[in-house]
Design a protein around this motif. Structure first.
Motif, mmCIF file in Angstrom:
data_model
loop_
_atom_site.group_PDB
_atom_site.id
_atom_site.type_symbol
_atom_site.label_atom_id
_atom_site.label_comp_id
_atom_site.label_asym_id
_atom_site.label_seq_id
_atom_site.Cartn_x
_atom_site.Cartn_y
_atom_site.Cartn_z
ATOM 1 N N LYS A 124 -32.760 -15.119 -94.648
ATOM 2 C CA LYS A 124 -33.481 -13.989 -94.626
ATOM 3 C C LYS A 124 -34.690 -14.346 -94.713
ATOM 4 O O LYS A 124 -35.181 -13.514 -93.908
ATOM 5 C CB LYS A 124 -32.764 -13.108 -95.248
ATOM 6 C CG LYS A 124 -30.806 -12.750 -94.949
ATOM 7 C CD LYS A 124 -30.138 -11.825 -95.966
ATOM 8 C CE LYS A 124 -29.437 -12.056 -95.925
ATOM 9 N NZ LYS A 124 -28.971 -10.738 -96.854
ATOM 10 N N GLU A 147 -26.790 -11.259 -86.581
ATOM 11 C CA GLU A 147 -26.574 -9.738 -87.491
ATOM 12 C C GLU A 147 -28.149 -10.017 -88.251
ATOM 13 O O GLU A 147 -28.711 -8.983 -87.239
ATOM 14 C CB GLU A 147 -25.593 -9.708 -87.515
ATOM 15 C CG GLU A 147 -23.993 -9.575 -87.589
ATOM 16 C CD GLU A 147 -23.104 -9.253 -88.465
ATOM 17 O OE1 GLU A 147 -22.179 -8.481 -88.144
ATOM 18 O OE2 GLU A 147 -23.204 -9.948 -89.591
ATOM 19 N N GLU A 148 -28.164 -10.836 -88.681
ATOM 20 C CA GLU A 148 -29.501 -10.920 -89.489
ATOM 21 C C GLU A 148 -30.479 -10.392 -88.628
ATOM 22 O O GLU A 148 -32.032 -9.868 -88.665
ATOM 23 C CB GLU A 148 -29.586 -11.354 -90.310
ATOM 24 C CG GLU A 148 -30.995 -11.192 -91.864
ATOM 25 C CD GLU A 148 -31.058 -9.876 -92.138
ATOM 26 O OE1 GLU A 148 -32.042 -10.225 -93.046
ATOM 27 O OE2 GLU A 148 -29.764 -9.639 -92.837
ATOM 28 N N ARG A 151 -31.061 -7.651 -86.798
ATOM 29 C CA ARG A 151 -31.867 -6.246 -87.330
ATOM 30 C C ARG A 151 -33.183 -6.563 -88.088
ATOM 31 O O ARG A 151 -33.649 -5.865 -88.180
ATOM 32 C CB ARG A 151 -31.384 -6.817 -89.003
ATOM 33 C CG ARG A 151 -31.033 -5.857 -89.936
ATOM 34 C CD ARG A 151 -30.432 -5.631 -91.415
ATOM 35 N NE ARG A 151 -31.391 -6.906 -91.797
ATOM 36 C CZ ARG A 151 -32.557 -6.343 -92.850
ATOM 37 N NH1 ARG A 151 -33.067 -5.857 -92.610
ATOM 38 N NH2 ARG A 151 -33.388 -7.579 -92.802
ATOM 39 N N GLN A 152 -33.158 -8.024 -87.966
ATOM 40 C CA GLN A 152 -35.081 -8.216 -87.878
ATOM 41 C C GLN A 152 -36.282 -8.099 -87.104
ATOM 42 O O GLN A 152 -37.460 -8.693 -86.882
ATOM 43 C CB GLN A 152 -35.053 -9.763 -88.708
ATOM 44 C CG GLN A 152 -34.913 -9.711 -90.165
ATOM 45 C CD GLN A 152 -35.608 -10.928 -91.036
ATOM 46 O OE1 GLN A 152 -36.791 -11.140 -91.101
ATOM 47 N NE2 GLN A 152 -34.803 -10.973 -92.058
ATOM 48 N N ASN A 153 -35.021 -8.402 -85.765
ATOM 49 C CA ASN A 153 -35.857 -7.515 -84.881
ATOM 50 C C ASN A 153 -36.426 -9.638 -84.296
ATOM 51 O O ASN A 153 -37.127 -9.026 -83.774
ATOM 52 C CB ASN A 153 -37.298 -6.534 -84.630
ATOM 53 C CG ASN A 153 -37.018 -5.051 -84.769
ATOM 54 O OD1 ASN A 153 -35.300 -4.675 -84.446
ATOM 55 N ND2 ASN A 153 -36.997 -4.839 -85.623
ATOM 56 N N ALA A 175 -23.286 -7.091 -82.330
ATOM 57 C CA ALA A 175 -25.239 -7.746 -82.244
ATOM 58 C C ALA A 175 -25.811 -8.075 -81.089
ATOM 59 O O ALA A 175 -27.340 -7.316 -80.572
ATOM 60 C CB ALA A 175 -25.041 -8.931 -83.209
ATOM 61 N N GLU A 178 -26.642 -4.694 -79.895
ATOM 62 C CA GLU A 178 -27.200 -3.982 -80.792
ATOM 63 C C GLU A 178 -29.416 -5.191 -79.614
ATOM 64 O O GLU A 178 -29.910 -4.105 -79.865
ATOM 65 C CB GLU A 178 -27.681 -4.510 -81.999
ATOM 66 C CG GLU A 178 -29.032 -3.811 -82.539
ATOM 67 C CD GLU A 178 -28.730 -2.395 -82.835
ATOM 68 O OE1 GLU A 178 -29.951 -1.164 -83.533
ATOM 69 O OE2 GLU A 178 -27.698 -1.276 -82.296
#
Length: 452
Positions: A124, A147-148, A151-153, A175, A178
């Motif tokens: 992360k 996924e992370e 989430r962090q683009n 994911a 997304e």
């Protein structure tokens, strides 16, 4: 398995929401705006630095990072993350010893000590410093890491396979959707998809050169891989992490970790995924406690919706015949190999197409060349995750069949609730599969083991 008896770029980075804390370009139609802010202009320059974080510093991760550095773009490795400090240090040494430098003369590996992160949550922190992430840990971690990244683009290069069980595949599929909405490029390391002879031959197959594909066989039969002896006072989590290849929560068995390459080619040629499979497997040669819980051979028949059966074979036997290739039969002709003499042949032997691979290049490099070229140009071109998740599921479904001895259907396999991942990640935590008093792990028993 249980047994019932136990991703500082401008332009594109703005357009895709990748610039950490930055504004999203509002002038591009159809682009989501995760930060809720707008930008008046859009520009990018070939001199901008594309910052990369490497998550997973083993051999394949180090190789992938080097391939990123070998692209024509201004790429810099700015962060490293691994569960282990020794592997991080080895990767840093290997990458810095080559002395690669950017056009301005600065090192292309610029990872100060405070950009080196160790531990289960290290990914992360490393991701937050980068534009592009390389995910190359053991595949059991891929769902949470992907996924992370989304989430962090972040733009993503990740290694195959992308999960080890059905819950993990479902997480990757979610994911992936997304990532598509955010227009994040995702390339996955099934390099045959970027290899010129495969691309040229399969394009012709899809154009009808062989007629309808009615059968085929795919192979990864070899002598097997490394193992690391248990050390005194080593925790079970540390032992399994160091020997990740032999534990299903980390690897998914070699039908998943290695043979997914060939299985993906079968799905590519068929342009579909199997509806069911059945097979057999076991441990005949690599039977000791050093080989964890995986089988040493799997033979699977994959049935596709049009009635075609593709046979899959993988094994780990030292001193035996080796083959890593694919062959297919059509109503007009066949392909016997995608190797150096790759060709499409009529049944009487006359060539339909012969591939000249003289200037093909290295597919491992090509996948990075194409990804970073797209990023530098501000293009959204790659969405590999869904496809690879489904090929990963194909491999997992094959494992389910060999472990159980049952016919396994696609829908029931994909919807399986059996989660192999530990309930807790810590060096003193216990994985779900544990050795007995003799150091032996429970092995699947066809006819008794429940896999769906």
């Amino acid at each position: 398995m249980k047994n019932d008896s136990n991703q500082d770029r401008r332009g594109f980075l703005k357009a895709s929401g990748l610039l950490t804390g930055g504004a999203l370009l509002s002038s591009l139609p159809g682009v989501a705006m995760p930060f809720g802010s707008k930008a008046a202009g859009y520009h990018f320059s070939a001199n901008d630095t594309i910052k990369v974080a490497l998550i997973g510093c083993g051999g394949r991760g180090t190789g992938a990072a080097q391939q990123a550095l070998n692209t024509k773009q201004n790429v810099k490795i700015v962060a490293l993350a691994d569960a282990y400090r020794d592997r991080l240090d080895d990767a840093y040494k290997a990458l810095t010893e080559r002395g690669a430098k950017a056009a301005d003369g600065t090192p292309k590996v610029d990872v100060p000590e405070d950009h080196k992160f160790v531990g289960f949550d290290a990914y992360k922190q490393a991701m937050a410093l980068a534009d592009v992430v390389i995910l190359a840990t053991p595949p059991g971690f891929r769902p949470s890491h992907f996924e992370e990244a989304v989430r962090q683009n972040k733009q993503v290069f990740m290694e195959k396979p992308v999960a080890t069980d059905a819950p993990g595949v479902r997480r990757v599929l979610a994911a992936a959707e997304e990532a598509k909405k955010k227009k994040l490029n995702v390339v996955v390391g099934l390099q045959r998809r970027y290899q010129p002879n495969y691309r040229e031959m399969i394009k012709r197959i899809h154009d009808g050169a062989l007629g309808d594909i009615v059968g085929g066989s795919v192979y990864w039969v070899s002598g097997g891989v490394w193992q690391k002896p248990r050390k005194p006072n080593q925790t079970e989590m540390d032992y399994q992490m160091r020997n990740w290849y032999y534990f299903n929560w980390l690897c998914g068995d070699h039908i998943n970790e290695q043979h997914v390459h060939n299985i993906d080619v079968a799905n590519w040629v068929k342009d579909s995924y199997p509806v069911s499979c059945q097979g057999t497997g076991g441990r005949q040669v690599r039977t000791g406690k050093d080989y964890g819980e995986i089988f040493d051979h799997h033979i699977v028949d994959y049935l596709y919706a049009d009635g075609t059966t593709i046979n899959s074979q993988c094994r780990h036997y030292e001193g035996t015949y080796s083959k890593v290739d694919e062959m297919f039969q059509g109503t007009k002709g066949k392909v016997d190999s995608f190797g150096q003499k790759s060709a499409l042949l009529a049944y009487k032997g006359a060539p339909i197409y012969v591939h000249n691979g003289k200037n093909d290049g290295n597919p491992y490099q090509i996948e990075h060349d194409e990804l970073f070229d797209a990023i530098a140009k501000g293009e959204y071109k790659f969405a590999d995750a869904e496809r690879v998740a489904k090929s990963t599921m194909t491999a997992i479904m094959g494992r389910m069949a060999t472990y159980s001895g049952k016919v396994v259907k696609w829908d029931e396999a994909l919807n399986s609730q059996i989660d192999l991942f530990p309930d807790k990640l810590a060096w003193d935590a216990m994985p779900k599969s544990l050795p007995d008093a003799n150091g032996l792990y429970q092995i699947a028993v066809p006819g008794k083991t429940i896999t769906v």
